[in-house]
Motif scaffolding. Structure first.
Motif, PDB file in Angstrom:
ATOM      1  N   TRP A   1       5.413  -3.254   0.411  1.00 36.27           N
ATOM      2  CA  TRP A   1       5.582  -4.521  -0.318  1.00 36.27           C
ATOM      3  C   TRP A   1       6.647  -5.391   0.348  1.00 36.27           C
ATOM      4  CZ3 TRP A   1       2.858  -6.277  -4.493  1.00 36.27           C
ATOM      5  CH2 TRP A   1       3.354  -7.412  -5.121  1.00 36.27           C
TER       6      TRP A   1
ATOM      7  N   ALA B   1       5.043   2.493  -1.177  1.00 36.00           N
ATOM      8  CA  ALA B   1       4.586   1.235  -1.772  1.00 36.00           C
ATOM      9  C   ALA B   1       5.685   0.181  -1.697  1.00 36.00           C
ATOM     10  CB  ALA B   1       4.165   1.465  -3.220  1.00 36.00           C
ATOM     11  N   TRP B   2       6.912   0.568  -1.960  1.00 31.78           N
ATOM     12  CA  TRP B   2       8.021  -0.386  -1.895  1.00 31.78           C
ATOM     13  C   TRP B   2       8.224  -0.893  -0.471  1.00 31.78           C
ATOM     14  CZ3 TRP B   2      12.856  -0.141   0.539  1.00 31.78           C
ATOM     15  CH2 TRP B   2      13.724  -1.187   0.210  1.00 31.78           C
TER      16      TRP B   2
ATOM     17  N   ILE C   1       5.185   8.322  -2.722  1.00 35.84           N
ATOM     18  CA  ILE C   1       4.218   7.237  -2.898  1.00 35.84           C
ATOM     19  C   ILE C   1       4.921   5.951  -3.318  1.00 35.84           C
ATOM     20  CG2 ILE C   1       2.277   6.444  -4.307  1.00 35.84           C
ATOM     21  CD1 ILE C   1       1.251   9.354  -4.236  1.00 35.84           C
ATOM     22  N   ALA C   2       5.873   6.059  -4.237  1.00 34.86           N
ATOM     23  CA  ALA C   2       6.609   4.875  -4.686  1.00 34.86           C
ATOM     24  C   ALA C   2       7.426   4.275  -3.543  1.00 34.86           C
ATOM     25  CB  ALA C   2       7.522   5.241  -5.856  1.00 34.86           C
TER      26      ALA C   2
ATOM     27  N   ALA D   1       5.186  11.732  -6.137  1.00 31.15           N
ATOM     28  CA  ALA D   1       5.244  10.412  -6.765  1.00 31.15           C
ATOM     29  C   ALA D   1       6.370   9.572  -6.145  1.00 31.15           C
ATOM     30  CB  ALA D   1       5.453  10.552  -8.270  1.00 31.15           C
ATOM     31  N   ALA D   2       7.498  10.189  -5.834  1.00 30.06           N
ATOM     32  CA  ALA D   2       8.614   9.464  -5.220  1.00 30.06           C
ATOM     33  C   ALA D   2       8.244   8.985  -3.814  1.00 30.06           C
ATOM     34  CB  ALA D   2       9.861  10.348  -5.177  1.00 30.06           C
TER      35      ALA D   2
END
Length: 78
Positions: free
Chosen positions: A25, A21-22, A17-18, A14-15
């Motif tokens: 972005w 994504a950041w 993926i986050a 999850a980290a």
């Protein structure tokens, strides 16, 4: 013990993926630039429809070699 290692594995996934994504972005703009944001060459008083059409009509497409030489001479003068 195995349940705890699976939990940490999911936390790491999850980290990652986050973080991806950041980064995505922050690097890509939300939208494409508008027409007003794209700068083109400035128009002069000689850039009228009549002048452009006259130049286009004066272009001899029968002798492309001569036109290419003329175009190269124009580009070299810039």
């Amino acid at each position: 013990m195995e349940q705890k290692s699976k939990t940490w594995l999911w936390v790491v996934v999850a980290a990652v993926i986050a973080a991806a994504a950041w980064l995505g972005w922050s690097y890509w703009p939300a939208s494409a630039p508008s027409v007003s944001e794209i700068a083109g060459p400035a128009l002069s008083a000689d850039d009228t429809t009549t002048a452009i059409e006259a130049e286009l009509n004066a272009t001899d497409f029968g002798d492309l070699e001569a036109e290419l030489q003329s175009t190269e001479a124009d580009l070299n003068s810039l």
